[in-house]
Design an enzyme around this catalytic site. Sequence first.
Site, PDB file in Angstrom:
ATOM      1  N   ARG A  63      61.791  77.555  -2.691  1.00  0.00           N
ATOM      2  CA  ARG A  63      63.154  78.069  -3.630  1.00  0.00           C
ATOM      3  C   ARG A  63      64.674  78.431  -2.584  1.00  0.00           C
ATOM      4  O   ARG A  63      64.203  78.840  -1.568  1.00  0.00           O
ATOM      5  CB  ARG A  63      62.829  78.993  -4.378  1.00  0.00           C
ATOM      6  N   HIS A  64      65.424  78.370  -3.087  1.00  0.00           N
ATOM      7  CA  HIS A  64      66.874  78.990  -2.587  1.00  0.00           C
ATOM      8  C   HIS A  64      67.066  80.443  -2.499  1.00  0.00           C
ATOM      9  O   HIS A  64      66.592  80.941  -3.674  1.00  0.00           O
ATOM     10  CB  HIS A  64      67.670  78.174  -3.198  1.00  0.00           C
TER      11      HIS A  64
END
Length: 394
Positions: free
Chosen positions: A227-228
Amino acid sequence: MQRPLEKIRVLDFTRVLAGPYCTMMLADMGAEVIKIEKPGHGDDTRHFGPFQNEESGYFIYLNRGKKSMALDLKNPHAIEAIKELVKQSDVVVENFRPGVMKKLGLDYESLKECNPGIIYASISGFGQYGPYSQRPAYDLVAQAMGGMTSITGHPENPPTRSGASLGDMSAALYAAYGIMAALFHRERTGEGQLIDVAMVDSIFALLESNVMRYTVDQIVPERIGSRHPISSPFDIFKAKDGFVVIAVANDSLFNKLAAVMQQPELAEDPRFNTDPLRTKNETELKAIIETWLNSYSVEEAVKLVSEAGVPCSPILTIEDICEDEHTNAREMLIEVEHPVAGPIKIPGNPVKLSRTPAVIKEASPSLGEHTEAILKDVLKWESARLQALEGQKV
């Protein structure tokens, strides 16, 4: 059609990956790249697999379009030949540990006496100066020392190396970028210069927002999986028969995703109505998206989400991407003919120039294939002199 670097001659003292990839890109753009190799052995990658008809595919890819000279750099006659070549060359590229070329009398200070306009690019693990400059390095070391390994992987697992050699490849790209800038500067001023590229620096330069999160907010980024760190949903999600990548980095895209999920109320949900809130509540949001995806195959999900204008992708294997129609339409997998290995497919050049495109026509050279021709045609050495040098194992 003329290529951008035609009539630029590069003396290539590099081996393995970072240096050869840099000079390969120069060759793709038309430079004459003369690869200097150790007699009898050559670049280490000549002995790396995979092999086709006992020829290294690794070497064929990284050294396409180059010429090979086999010279013993410990022999003064070889050094004499190189210094003569420098007078008629534009660029020198090397990736030995700092100090090795100086011991050979082939460092920048020595060679600019032969040719003040020479552009000299050095690629190393830690650079030509600094407390760690003498440390040896491979890509694994560069990724670890550059900060990338600490943020790669999942928090419950140990740090991990990226699946590709980003330390080598980024250093190669930055070196080629530096060489292009230096050639442009020389075109305007006549001045050559030294280019110093470190693999660790190159990795550090790729860390983008992670560095700013530390310098601005004193946050030390950690491993968070796929994920970012500052946008959501921006991750890998499980569908009915595999995994899907969905990348949402603003409210407009989230509105589109909520609509395609037929849950437009998500865009107004106080947990999810801004990017910071979505990131704060990322675990809850991921569960909602995966519950929706459970009704769709990867192919169906990618079609729905992409057609809604939201960045989305399946996770392709190397086989998938090599066989993909888009890869082949973009000429990113091309076939070259090697005199021993035969026809072999290698990656193409990703830089698409409309007027002066990269042209990849030749495979890699055999060890020392062009030694005699270069000494005869470029330096005008006579056959008797060449025979004497061969007898002395130069």
